[in-house]
Design a protein around this motif. Structure first.
Motif, PDB file in Angstrom:
ATOM      1  N   PRO A  27       1.302   7.304  25.380  1.00  0.00           N
ATOM      2  CA  PRO A  27       0.017   7.301  24.668  1.00  0.00           C
ATOM      3  C   PRO A  27      -1.054   6.483  25.369  1.00  0.00           C
ATOM      4  N   GLY A  28      -0.659   5.400  26.041  1.00  0.00           N
ATOM      5  CA  GLY A  28      -1.635   4.544  26.681  1.00  0.00           C
ATOM      6  C   GLY A  28      -0.953   3.546  27.589  1.00  0.00           C
ATOM      7  N   ALA A  29      -1.757   2.800  28.335  1.00  0.00           N
ATOM      8  CA  ALA A  29      -1.204   1.801  29.240  1.00  0.00           C
ATOM      9  C   ALA A  29      -2.298   0.827  29.658  1.00  0.00           C
ATOM     10  N   GLY A 351       9.093  -0.508  28.207  1.00  0.00           N
ATOM     11  CA  GLY A 351       8.112   0.181  29.034  1.00  0.00           C
ATOM     12  C   GLY A 351       7.177  -0.732  29.796  1.00  0.00           C
ATOM     13  N   THR A 352       7.684  -1.840  30.310  1.00  0.00           N
ATOM     14  CA  THR A 352       6.855  -2.825  30.977  1.00  0.00           C
ATOM     15  C   THR A 352       7.420  -3.168  32.352  1.00  0.00           C
ATOM     16  N   ALA A 353       6.572  -3.705  33.218  1.00  0.00           N
ATOM     17  CA  ALA A 353       7.004  -4.149  34.541  1.00  0.00           C
ATOM     18  C   ALA A 353       6.023  -5.185  35.052  1.00  0.00           C
ATOM     19  N   ALA A 354       6.533  -6.188  35.769  1.00  0.00           N
ATOM     20  CA  ALA A 354       5.671  -7.207  36.379  1.00  0.00           C
ATOM     21  C   ALA A 354       6.347  -7.727  37.636  1.00  0.00           C
ATOM     22  N   HIS A 355       5.608  -7.778  38.744  1.00  0.00           N
ATOM     23  CA  HIS A 355       6.140  -8.235  40.025  1.00  0.00           C
ATOM     24  C   HIS A 355       5.094  -9.055  40.771  1.00  0.00           C
ATOM     25  N   VAL A 356       5.566 -10.025  41.525  1.00  0.00           N
ATOM     26  CA  VAL A 356       4.707 -10.791  42.416  1.00  0.00           C
ATOM     27  C   VAL A 356       5.333 -10.787  43.804  1.00  0.00           C
ATOM     28  N   ILE A 365       1.257  -5.494  37.385  1.00  0.00           N
ATOM     29  CA  ILE A 365       1.728  -5.557  35.995  1.00  0.00           C
ATOM     30  C   ILE A 365       1.417  -4.217  35.327  1.00  0.00           C
ATOM     31  N   LEU A 366       2.383  -3.688  34.610  1.00  0.00           N
ATOM     32  CA  LEU A 366       2.187  -2.470  33.833  1.00  0.00           C
ATOM     33  C   LEU A 366       2.751  -2.678  32.440  1.00  0.00           C
ATOM     34  N   LEU A 367       1.939  -2.382  31.432  1.00  0.00           N
ATOM     35  CA  LEU A 367       2.365  -2.481  30.038  1.00  0.00           C
ATOM     36  C   LEU A 367       2.169  -1.131  29.360  1.00  0.00           C
ATOM     37  N   THR A 368       3.263  -0.565  28.864  1.00  0.00           N
ATOM     38  CA  THR A 368       3.211   0.659  28.072  1.00  0.00           C
ATOM     39  C   THR A 368       4.019   0.427  26.795  1.00  0.00           C
ATOM     40  N   GLN A 369       4.016   1.418  25.917  1.00  0.00           N
ATOM     41  CA  GLN A 369       4.718   1.259  24.645  1.00  0.00           C
ATOM     42  C   GLN A 369       5.821   2.291  24.437  1.00  0.00           C
ATOM     43  N   VAL A 370       6.275   2.937  25.534  1.00  0.00           N
ATOM     44  CA  VAL A 370       7.340   3.932  25.432  1.00  0.00           C
ATOM     45  C   VAL A 370       8.599   3.382  26.092  1.00  0.00           C
TER      46      VAL A 370
END
Length: 391
Positions: A27-29, A351-356, A365-370
């Motif tokens: 639906p969104g991100a 449905g999330t990811a974060a890397h440095v 960084i990616l934030l989703t709700q699925v």
């Protein structure tokens, strides 16, 4: 803010998100790519599957296993303060685990056990090698108890027992491996959460809020969303067999009040800017009044691979051949263009990811709700990482 000298970068990020939202993948991100001082952020789509509330930069998400790096950092705060040491046996604070037992064979019955060969240490927990957790085979008898008795798995914060009761149950479950022997997913982060609270002498949410979130300015991170902020809180969805989305948890659901068990493995909510504040800590930029929140040595340990080659290979389902630091993977092989040696981060099952990547001062960084269907990154994550290597 977007660098005015490079205005196309944020537009490319927005277009990437829009492609995946428009084709119905989610639906969104909200996504972020940062290179040094340049920070590009885009929010696309809606908070909910019905499309009634637009996604915004300050939207709040359940970050699931992105909680793990934060818990590792909180543990290292106690190490920096001299209240914990890497080789400390944890039974001083967790007496429930003073005499743990281990199944004689991983495929054998849960009542065929032997004593642990040595005490579990803080380092064992931080490296996920304490003997508790998920291997590649979820059908093993001892693993089944983690799901049935401890509610390990997709986060359900209101359904898990309080910490003392949870620890008492854990003590009755045999370990799958001897301490230090094998990398196992998830459970060690929850144990670390209880350890932090007992060492600090205060509830885990209070310790994190005072010693990690407030110093870094992570104003929306916590184990529950206040009533005044529920209008910024995304729904949580699971894709059904027909390709549609089923609502798993509404904004007014399980994260709308403090949980009995604040899960160090997957209980937090946050925004993209809060997670970027944490990323800057890992990049060595997190300071308060000129003092670093974490020591350089603690950051080095968090972002260093601690596994043997055999442990990495046995954990390929989760790690895809990469290493593991404290709370997240550490890339050691350039399997794909985005796998820069030293890149640190993790995925969240919601449905999330974060890397440095310290060597290039890059954050994604990616934030989703699925909900993810497994430990494999979704196409949007791979596309985001690819964009970060060319932006």
């Amino acid at each position: 803010m977007t660098d005015p000298r490079d205005p196309h970068s944020q537009r490319e990020l927005r277009e990437l998100l829009k492609i995946h939202v428009d084709k119905g993948a989610l639906p969104g991100a909200v996504a972020l790519i940062a290179h040094g001082d340049r920070v590009d952020v885009a929010a696309v789509g809606s908070l909910d599957a019905a499309g009634t509330t637009p996604m915004t930069r300050d939207s709040i998400f359940r970050i699931a296993s992105l909680t793990k790096p934060l818990i590792a950092a909180a543990t290292m705060l106690l190490v920096d303060d001299g209240r914990l040491a890497m080789d400390d046996p944890i039974d001083r604070w967790l007496p429930e685990l003073a005499a743990p037992e281990v199944v004689r064979t991983s495929t054998g019955p849960i009542d065929d056990v032997v004593p642990a060969a040595r005490p579990i240490t803080v380092f064992d927990l931080l490296t996920f090698r304490a003997g508790y957790g998920f291997p590649a085979d979820f059908t093993l008898p001892a693993v089944g108890l983690l799901f049935a008795e401890l509610k390990q798995g997709p986060p359900e914060p209101q359904l898990v027992a309080p910490p003392d009761e949870w620890m008492a149950t854990l003590a009755r479950i045999p370990m799958l491996h001897q301490p230090g022997e094998a990398w196992l997913y998830n459970a060690c982060a929850d144990i670390l959460g209880v350890l932090i609270a007992r060492v600090a002498g205060r509830p885990l949410p209070d310790f994190l809020a005072e010693h990690l979130f407030a110093p870094l300015g992570m104003v929306d991170t916590g184990f529950a969303v206040p009533p005044a902020d529920l209008d910024r809180f995304a729904g949580y969805y699971r894709r059904n067999p027909t390709g549609g989305l089923d609502l798993v948890d509404a904004p007014t659901g399980q994260w709308s009040s403090p949980p009995p068990f604040p899960s160090g493995a997957g209980g937090l909510v946050a925004t993209v800017d809060d997670l970027y504040a944490f990323a800057r800590l890992i990049l060595g930029e997190g300071t308060v009044d000129g003092r670093r929140v974490l020591s350089p040595e603690s950051v080095r340990l968090i972002t260093t691979d601690h596994l043997t080659a055999a442990q990495r290979e046995a954990s390929r389902l989760f790690l895809d051949g990469q290493g593991w630091g404290f709370g997240g993977t550490v890339d050691i092989e350039p399997i794909d263009p985005w796998n820069v040696p030293g890149r640190y981060g993790w995925l969240g099952g919601t449905g999330t990811a974060a890397h440095v990547t310290p060597t290039t001062a890059t954050t994604t960084i990616l934030l989703t709700q699925v909900e993810l269907t497994g430990p494999t990154p979704i196409p949007l994550m791979r596309d985001l990482w690819q964009l970060a290597t060319t932006a």
